[in-house]
Enzyme design. Structure first.
Site, PDB file in Angstrom:
ATOM      1  N   SER A 124       7.417   4.811   8.313  1.00 41.79           N
ATOM      2  CA  SER A 124       5.908   4.543   7.801  1.00 41.79           C
ATOM      3  C   SER A 124       4.078   5.466   8.112  1.00 41.79           C
ATOM      4  O   SER A 124       4.234   5.975   9.243  1.00 41.79           O
ATOM      5  CB  SER A 124       5.273   3.165   8.709  1.00 41.79           C
ATOM      6  OG  SER A 124       4.406   2.502   8.164  1.00 41.79           O
ATOM      7  N   TYR A 148       4.369  -2.571  16.892  1.00 43.69           N
ATOM      8  CA  TYR A 148       5.052  -2.276  15.677  1.00 43.69           C
ATOM      9  C   TYR A 148       5.609  -0.551  15.082  1.00 43.69           C
ATOM     10  O   TYR A 148       6.459  -0.408  15.199  1.00 43.69           O
ATOM     11  CB  TYR A 148       4.737  -3.260  14.468  1.00 43.69           C
ATOM     12  CG  TYR A 148       4.950  -2.381  13.481  1.00 43.69           C
ATOM     13  CD1 TYR A 148       6.545  -2.779  12.182  1.00 43.69           C
ATOM     14  CD2 TYR A 148       4.135  -1.470  12.021  1.00 43.69           C
ATOM     15  CE1 TYR A 148       7.445  -1.987  11.750  1.00 43.69           C
ATOM     16  CE2 TYR A 148       4.644  -1.340  11.289  1.00 43.69           C
ATOM     17  CZ  TYR A 148       6.401  -1.567  10.521  1.00 43.69           C
ATOM     18  OH  TYR A 148       6.322  -0.641   8.858  1.00 43.69           O
ATOM     19  N   LYS A 152       7.862   2.243  15.103  1.00 37.89           N
ATOM     20  CA  LYS A 152       8.844   3.044  14.045  1.00 37.89           C
ATOM     21  C   LYS A 152       8.432   4.929  14.589  1.00 37.89           C
ATOM     22  O   LYS A 152       9.672   5.451  14.476  1.00 37.89           O
ATOM     23  CB  LYS A 152       7.806   2.942  13.245  1.00 37.89           C
ATOM     24  CG  LYS A 152       7.734   2.000  12.279  1.00 37.89           C
ATOM     25  CD  LYS A 152       8.952   2.035  11.372  1.00 37.89           C
ATOM     26  CE  LYS A 152       9.110   0.804  10.655  1.00 37.89           C
ATOM     27  NZ  LYS A 152      10.596   0.630  10.366  1.00 37.89           N
TER      28      LYS A 152
HETATM   29  P1  NAD Z   1      10.965  -6.849   4.471  1.00 41.56           P
HETATM   30  O1  NAD Z   1      10.772  -8.298   5.588  1.00 41.56           O
HETATM   31  O2  NAD Z   1      10.629  -7.683   3.057  1.00 41.56           O
HETATM   32  O3  NAD Z   1      12.588  -6.626   4.523  1.00 41.56           O
HETATM   33  C1  NAD Z   1      13.221  -6.715   5.619  1.00 41.56           C
HETATM   34  C2  NAD Z   1      14.587  -7.091   5.618  1.00 41.56           C
HETATM   35  O4  NAD Z   1      14.976  -7.222   7.066  1.00 41.56           O
HETATM   36  C3  NAD Z   1      14.509  -9.063   5.957  1.00 41.56           C
HETATM   37  O5  NAD Z   1      14.752  -9.195   4.765  1.00 41.56           O
HETATM   38  C4  NAD Z   1      14.923  -9.185   6.654  1.00 41.56           C
HETATM   39  O6  NAD Z   1      15.440 -11.042   6.457  1.00 41.56           O
HETATM   40  C5  NAD Z   1      15.777  -8.907   7.564  1.00 41.56           C
HETATM   41  N1  NAD Z   1      16.166  -7.708   8.811  1.00 41.56           N
HETATM   42  C6  NAD Z   1      15.039  -8.237   9.755  1.00 41.56           C
HETATM   43  N2  NAD Z   1      15.770  -8.239  11.032  1.00 41.56           N
HETATM   44  C7  NAD Z   1      17.265  -7.232  10.932  1.00 41.56           C
HETATM   45  C8  NAD Z   1      18.579  -7.759  11.583  1.00 41.56           C
HETATM   46  N3  NAD Z   1      18.035  -7.888  13.208  1.00 41.56           N
HETATM   47  N4  NAD Z   1      19.562  -7.394  10.873  1.00 41.56           N
HETATM   48  C9  NAD Z   1      19.927  -8.319   9.727  1.00 41.56           C
HETATM   49  N5  NAD Z   1      18.804  -7.838   9.070  1.00 41.56           N
HETATM   50  C10 NAD Z   1      17.589  -8.064   9.237  1.00 41.56           C
HETATM   51  O7  NAD Z   1      10.482  -6.189   4.933  1.00 41.56           O
HETATM   52  P2  NAD Z   1       9.726  -4.965   4.002  1.00 41.56           P
HETATM   53  O8  NAD Z   1       7.962  -4.480   3.296  1.00 41.56           O
HETATM   54  O9  NAD Z   1      10.887  -4.999   2.876  1.00 41.56           O
HETATM   55  O10 NAD Z   1      10.019  -3.266   4.726  1.00 41.56           O
HETATM   56  C11 NAD Z   1      11.543  -3.062   4.922  1.00 41.56           C
HETATM   57  C12 NAD Z   1      11.564  -1.589   5.932  1.00 41.56           C
HETATM   58  O11 NAD Z   1      10.651  -1.187   5.960  1.00 41.56           O
HETATM   59  C13 NAD Z   1      10.463  -2.480   7.274  1.00 41.56           C
HETATM   60  O12 NAD Z   1      11.684  -1.776   8.287  1.00 41.56           O
HETATM   61  C14 NAD Z   1       9.268  -2.585   7.361  1.00 41.56           C
HETATM   62  O13 NAD Z   1       9.021  -1.490   8.809  1.00 41.56           O
HETATM   63  C15 NAD Z   1       9.195  -0.840   6.156  1.00 41.56           C
HETATM   64  N6  NAD Z   1       8.354  -0.447   6.081  1.00 41.56           N
HETATM   65  C16 NAD Z   1       7.427  -1.685   5.014  1.00 41.56           C
HETATM   66  C17 NAD Z   1       6.625  -1.111   5.380  1.00 41.56           C
HETATM   67  C18 NAD Z   1       5.505  -2.596   3.896  1.00 41.56           C
HETATM   68  O14 NAD Z   1       4.699  -2.623   3.974  1.00 41.56           O
HETATM   69  N7  NAD Z   1       6.013  -3.108   3.467  1.00 41.56           N
HETATM   70  C19 NAD Z   1       5.273  -0.602   5.017  1.00 41.56           C
HETATM   71  C20 NAD Z   1       6.157   0.851   6.016  1.00 41.56           C
HETATM   72  C21 NAD Z   1       7.032   0.772   5.880  1.00 41.56           C
HETATM   73  N1  UFG Z   2      -7.528  -6.414   3.265  1.00 44.28           N
HETATM   74  C1  UFG Z   2      -8.550  -7.565   3.769  1.00 44.28           C
HETATM   75  N2  UFG Z   2      -7.981  -8.571   3.941  1.00 44.28           N
HETATM   76  C2  UFG Z   2      -7.033  -8.677   4.019  1.00 44.28           C
HETATM   77  C3  UFG Z   2      -5.582  -8.151   4.103  1.00 44.28           C
HETATM   78  C4  UFG Z   2      -5.820  -7.003   3.992  1.00 44.28           C
HETATM   79  O1  UFG Z   2      -9.518  -7.381   3.545  1.00 44.28           O
HETATM   80  O2  UFG Z   2      -6.539 -10.425   3.429  1.00 44.28           O
HETATM   81  C5  UFG Z   2      -7.796  -4.928   4.142  1.00 44.28           C
HETATM   82  C6  UFG Z   2      -7.430  -4.320   5.069  1.00 44.28           C
HETATM   83  O3  UFG Z   2      -8.393  -4.316   6.316  1.00 44.28           O
HETATM   84  C7  UFG Z   2      -7.198  -2.491   4.858  1.00 44.28           C
HETATM   85  C8  UFG Z   2      -6.176  -3.047   3.178  1.00 44.28           C
HETATM   86  O4  UFG Z   2      -7.040  -4.264   2.714  1.00 44.28           O
HETATM   87  O5  UFG Z   2      -8.420  -1.946   4.529  1.00 44.28           O
HETATM   88  C9  UFG Z   2      -5.046  -2.728   3.812  1.00 44.28           C
HETATM   89  O6  UFG Z   2      -3.962  -3.263   4.683  1.00 44.28           O
HETATM   90  P1  UFG Z   2      -3.300  -4.486   4.121  1.00 44.28           P
HETATM   91  O7  UFG Z   2      -3.182  -4.575   5.770  1.00 44.28           O
HETATM   92  O8  UFG Z   2      -2.255  -4.329   3.236  1.00 44.28           O
HETATM   93  O9  UFG Z   2      -2.670  -2.742   4.650  1.00 44.28           O
HETATM   94  P2  UFG Z   2      -2.575  -1.867   6.375  1.00 44.28           P
HETATM   95  O10 UFG Z   2      -3.054  -0.470   5.432  1.00 44.28           O
HETATM   96  O11 UFG Z   2      -3.790  -2.294   7.054  1.00 44.28           O
HETATM   97  O12 UFG Z   2      -0.743  -1.449   6.292  1.00 44.28           O
HETATM   98  C10 UFG Z   2       0.521  -1.128   5.929  1.00 44.28           C
HETATM   99  C11 UFG Z   2       1.455  -1.885   6.432  1.00 44.28           C
HETATM  100  C12 UFG Z   2       1.506  -1.637   7.855  1.00 44.28           C
HETATM  101  C13 UFG Z   2       1.491  -0.394   8.397  1.00 44.28           C
HETATM  102  C14 UFG Z   2       0.077   0.054   7.685  1.00 44.28           C
HETATM  103  C15 UFG Z   2      -0.319   1.522   8.721  1.00 44.28           C
HETATM  104  O13 UFG Z   2       1.182  -2.744   5.752  1.00 44.28           O
HETATM  105  O14 UFG Z   2       2.978  -1.841   8.025  1.00 44.28           O
HETATM  106  O15 UFG Z   2      -0.196   0.139   6.672  1.00 44.28           O
HETATM  107  O16 UFG Z   2       0.231   2.848   7.446  1.00 44.28           O
HETATM  108  F1  UFG Z   2       1.724   0.269   9.945  1.00 44.28           F
END
Ligand code: NAD
Ligand code: UFG
Length: 338
Positions: A124, A148, A152
């Protein structure tokens, strides 16, 4: 390639499963459903027109993880499984460290035992910590501001150390802000409870599930005062995983490499609200409230390394991100069934 997809029922994993099949690979899903619904799986099967092998268990169960890899003749693993809510991670840090590191340990041991040598990891932009450098290139120092984020950073370091032994090739994919949904509208992001992230919150307001969006601060040093983020369509993100997998297979001398997956462009909160209103034809009422602690003003990727090395580039626009999110949200106002 036969690919184990951990967290394959989740948001990004499910979209990647579809693209793996389209690229001729065979995904096998493991997911505990701690943050997903099993009902995503029949939808995936309908989309790809074939059955998907899937297993429901917690990857920290080392015996089960090993047993799946023992059976499979796998070429690679894509490791999405993990807990991902920044705020929650400060409330239950131990659960975050245990889950995110524990799944990775169990996987690495099982891969070593069964000779699976390639791993693509969901990292991330959070690993850039509090840096104010934009755009953000991969060589910036890493750090974190919440448990969190530390999971990572720590997982990246563990994977680097394992890759350095020469047994495993690792792709560290640093996602910026994934949004959007498959253009069919049948799979998408389905957060449980109140969404933490901007796009699902906006979508739930537009569909009438929530009254109004709270905009966390409009006094940042940005053009309209609201923070800039690098929103990337989940379909582009999924394609980045296929590209990374194929890169590792074609470059056996690469032990570990980080790639940003972002567009290189920042979009403000208010720009996103306007784009969503235009794309959905629905109003998105909002109120400006205090800043959310820990939010940075401006975050966007330098995506040049991924383009140069993986031949991958994000192509989908903010308008497509909003249109596809709306198609998913309006067809599934309460998310997945069951
Ligand atoms: P998500 O929660 O939709 O998907 C993660 C999946 O992993 C879920 O289906 C959950 O049930 C499963 N899981 C969690 N722990 C588990 C375990 N111990 N055993 C088996 N399954 C398990 O999340 P996502 O948005 O698809 O994110 C996927 C990955 O990408 C995560 O590692 C997350 O940290 C990373 N990531 C997500 C974002 C974002 O904004 N969505 C941003 C940066 C990184
Ligand atoms: N925001 C609002 N209202 C809301 C939700 C978000 O104003 O209800 C704003 C936040 O302040 C931010 C922007 O929308 O300015 C994006 O917020 P998100 O929560 O959607 O995303 P972030 O950039 O804060 O977080 C994301 C991922 C995290 C990761 C982080 C760091 O969700 O997993 O980027 O890159 F850690």
């Amino acid at each position: 390639m036969r690919v184990l997809v951990t967290g394959g029922a989740g948001y990004i994993g499910s979209h990647t499963v579809v693209q793996l099949v389209a690229a001729g690979h065979t995904p096998v899903v493991v997911d505990s459903h701690v943050n997903s619904r099993p009902s995503v799986l029949p939808r995936l099967e309908e989309l790809i027109g074939t059955t998907i092998e899937s297993h429901a268990f917690d990857l920290r169960d080392a015996d089960k993880t090993s047993a799946v890899l023992a059976e499979g003749c796998f070429d690679a693993v894509i490791h999405f499984a993990g807990l991902k809510a920044v705020g929650e991670s400060s409330q239950i840090p131990l659960e975050y460290y245990d889950n995110n590191l524990g799944t990775t340990f169990a996987l690495l041991r099982a891969m070593e035992r069964h000779g699976v040598r390639q791993l693509v990891f969901s990292s991330s932009a959070t690993v850039y910590g509090e840096t104010t450098t934009v755009p953000m290139p991969e060589h910036l120092p890493t750090g974190a501001t919440n448990p969190y984020g530390w999971t990572k950073v720590m997982q990246e370091q563990i994977l680097r150390d394992v890759a350095a032994t020469g047994t495993t090739q690792v792709a560290l994919l640093r996602y910026f802000n994934p949004v959007g949904a498959h253009p069919s509208g049948t799979i998408g992001e389905d957060p449980q409870g109140i969404p933490n992230n901007l796009m699902p919150f906006i979508a739930q307001v537009a569909v009438g599930r929530r009254e109004r969006l709270q905009v966390f601060g409009d006094d940042y040093p940005t053009p309209d005062g609201t923070p800039l983020r690098d929103y990337i369509h989940v379909e582009d993100l999924a394609a980045g995983h296929v590209a990374a997998l194929e890169y590792l297979a074609a470059h056996p001398d690469t032990h570990v490499r980080e790639w940003n997956l972002g567009t290189g462009t920042g979009t403000s909160v208010l720009e996103m609200v306007a784009a969503f209103e235009a794309g959905s034809g629905r109003p998105v009422p909002y109120e400006v409230v205090d800043r959310r602690p820990g939010d940075l003003a401006t975050v966007y990727a330098d995506p040049t390394r991924a383009e140069a090395e993986l031949g991958w580039r994000a192509t989908r626009t903010i308008e497509q991100m909003c249109a596809d999110t709306w198609r998913w949200q309006s067809a599934n106002p309460q998310g997945y069934p069951g």
